[in-house]
Design an enzyme around this catalytic site. Structure first.
Site, PDB file in Angstrom:
ATOM      1  CE  LYS A  93      -2.842 -23.256 -11.560  1.00 45.34           C
ATOM      2  NZ  LYS A  93      -4.047 -23.110 -10.753  1.00 45.34           N
TER       3      LYS A  93
ATOM      4  CE  LYS B  65       0.277 -21.829  -5.974  1.00 50.05           C
ATOM      5  NZ  LYS B  65      -1.008 -22.382  -5.599  1.00 50.05           N
TER       6      LYS B  65
ATOM      7  CE  LYS C 231      -6.099 -28.293  -3.352  1.00 50.60           C
ATOM      8  NZ  LYS C 231      -7.001 -27.472  -4.167  1.00 50.60           N
TER       9      LYS C 231
HETATM   10  P1  AMP Z   1      -6.605 -23.908  -4.539  1.00 54.08           P
HETATM   11  O1  AMP Z   1      -6.030 -25.154  -3.935  1.00 54.08           O
HETATM   12  O2  AMP Z   1      -5.818 -23.428  -5.713  1.00 54.08           O
HETATM   13  O3  AMP Z   1      -8.067 -23.990  -4.768  1.00 54.08           O
HETATM   14  O4  AMP Z   1      -6.392 -22.769  -3.446  1.00 54.08           O
HETATM   15  C1  AMP Z   1      -7.247 -22.612  -2.325  1.00 54.08           C
HETATM   16  C2  AMP Z   1      -6.728 -21.502  -1.437  1.00 54.08           C
HETATM   17  O5  AMP Z   1      -5.460 -21.876  -0.872  1.00 54.08           O
HETATM   18  C3  AMP Z   1      -6.471 -20.183  -2.189  1.00 54.08           C
HETATM   19  O6  AMP Z   1      -6.828 -19.095  -1.349  1.00 54.08           O
HETATM   20  C4  AMP Z   1      -4.996 -20.200  -2.440  1.00 54.08           C
HETATM   21  O7  AMP Z   1      -4.456 -18.917  -2.599  1.00 54.08           O
HETATM   22  C5  AMP Z   1      -4.478 -20.878  -1.173  1.00 54.08           C
HETATM   23  N1  AMP Z   1      -3.193 -21.565  -1.413  1.00 54.08           N
HETATM   24  C6  AMP Z   1      -2.973 -22.629  -2.239  1.00 54.08           C
HETATM   25  N2  AMP Z   1      -1.686 -22.999  -2.207  1.00 54.08           N
HETATM   26  C7  AMP Z   1      -1.066 -22.140  -1.343  1.00 54.08           C
HETATM   27  C8  AMP Z   1       0.284 -22.012  -0.895  1.00 54.08           C
HETATM   28  N3  AMP Z   1       1.242 -22.813  -1.322  1.00 54.08           N
HETATM   29  N4  AMP Z   1       0.562 -21.039   0.003  1.00 54.08           N
HETATM   30  C9  AMP Z   1      -0.408 -20.191   0.459  1.00 54.08           C
HETATM   31  N5  AMP Z   1      -1.697 -20.275   0.053  1.00 54.08           N
HETATM   32  C10 AMP Z   1      -2.030 -21.235  -0.830  1.00 54.08           C
END
Ligand code: AMP
Length: 334
Positions: free
Chosen positions: A117, A200, A203
């Site tokens: 990032k 990956k 959002k």
């Molecule tokens: P975040 O949106 O970064 O706060 O992530 C929230 C949770 O979702 C964390 O446990 C991340 O590891 C999981 N996560 C986010 N994006 C992915 C993805 N593309 N595949 C699997 N897990 C994800």
């Protein structure tokens, strides 16, 4: 360590930094929901983690409510799980500060998420929040005597850092924190962008959101995204993440939603084209989204969510303040 009800603790959180994706659901929330009966369960809205980079306050406020409603729509049960907003439990900030001081610059510089990032932020300089947020995550986990943290693969390293820092603190100041285990599910731990299956699914999607399935996507739009997902020329539904990342990603999505094994999927789609396979993945994804969206509408009521968060924060704070107090005593501050 077990709590009053003799159950171990499970905890996870999601940043309210935009609409939740199917990656959030399959990588973290689904694994949490499936285990919420077996643990004393906590799920939080990681709102302090959402301000590591500047955010529009009105958007953030809306995202917080959307995120809680989405937890409920995905099956988080407030009768079984304590749901709270991170910023409402002030102990997170204090312990986060303390844990930052237990950390070496090198440890934080080595975090993969920081490296990835920070590269995107070089023009105006890298936000400190991006550098230190893992130590806040350490505090999030340690405050609740957490035994298991279900997360996607991208967060695994931060849970490992949590173990290292807890161990370091315990050695320096006496037994204070429980060392948590990470739970990264074997399937669906890194759902990839449908248009760029080397990245990956996030959002924020630089490619007009065509590669990301949001849980609130219009059903027809979601179907179209799956049908136009990038694949390959092998014409073989086979799980091979190196050679066939696009097809393997779609297989992971299907397998994680339905529970079907890769072997069975390969068998069923032998000698059938990618079109038929994608259609099946799209049907399962759309069915899932329809279920989640119908529940989401019911839960997205501000007064109801405020009450839920109020109760959740009171309960969470009880445990958090005991742990913080223990750590302050250990440090000689109390
Ligand atoms: P975040 O949106 O970064 O706060 O992530 C929230 C949770 O979702 C964390 O446990 C991340 O590891 C999981 N996560 C986010 N994006 C992915 C993805 N593309 N595949 C699997 N897990 C994800």
């Amino acid at each position: 360590m077990k709590n009053e009800n003799n159950k171990k603790v499970m905890l996870t959180g999601v940043r309210p930094s935009g609409n939740l994706t199917i990656g959030n659901y399959l990588g973290a929330i689904k694994n949490f929901v499936e285990r919420q009966d077996s643990y004393e369960s906590y799920i939080f809205i990681a709102d302090l983690h959402a301000i590591t980079s500047p955010r529009n306050p009105a958007d953030l406020k809306k995202s917080i409510y959307d995120c809680i409603a989405m937890y409920l729509a995905c099956g988080v049960d407030p009768n079984k799980t304590i749901i709270f907003k991170q910023s409402a439990v002030l102990e997170h900030g204090t312990l986060g500060f303390i844990m930052t001081f237990q950390t070496k610059m090198g440890e934080l510089s080595r975090m993969t998420q920081f490296k990835l990032k920070s590269q995107q932020q070089t023009k105006e300089g890298v936000d400190t929040g991006l550098f230190v947020y893992p130590t806040l995550m350490v505090a999030d986990i340690l405050l609740y005597n957490t035994s298991i943290v279900p997360v996607g693969k991208d967060q695994q390293q931060h849970v490992e850092l949590t173990r290292d820092l807890a161990e370091r603190f315990n050695k320096r100041y006496g037994q204070t924190f429980l060392l948590p285990d990470v739970y990264v599910a074997p399937i669906g731990n890194k759902i990839l962008n449908l248009q760029n299956p080397n990245e990956k699914m996030n959002k924020s999607d630089s490619g007009n959101n065509k590669g990301t399935i949001f849980l609130l996507d219009d059903i027809a739009v979601a179907r179209k995204k799956i049908m136009s997902a990038k694949t390959d020329n092998f014409n073989s539904v086979h799980f091979d993440e190196e050679r066939q990342p696009g097809i393997s990603n779609l297989m992971s999505i299907l397998a994680k939603i339905t529970g079907e094994s890769f072997q069975s999927i390969e068998q069923r789609f032998k000698n059938r084209g990618y079109g038929e396979f994608k259609k099946e993945v799209a049907n399962e994804v759309c069915k899932l989204l329809e279920e989640i969206q119908s529940k989401y509408k019911k839960f997205n009521n501000q007064e109801f969510l405020d009450n839920l968060l109020f109760e959740g924060a009171i309960q969470a704070q009880k445990t958090a303040s005991t742990t913080l107090s223990k750590s302050l005593t250990a440090l000689g501050l109390k």
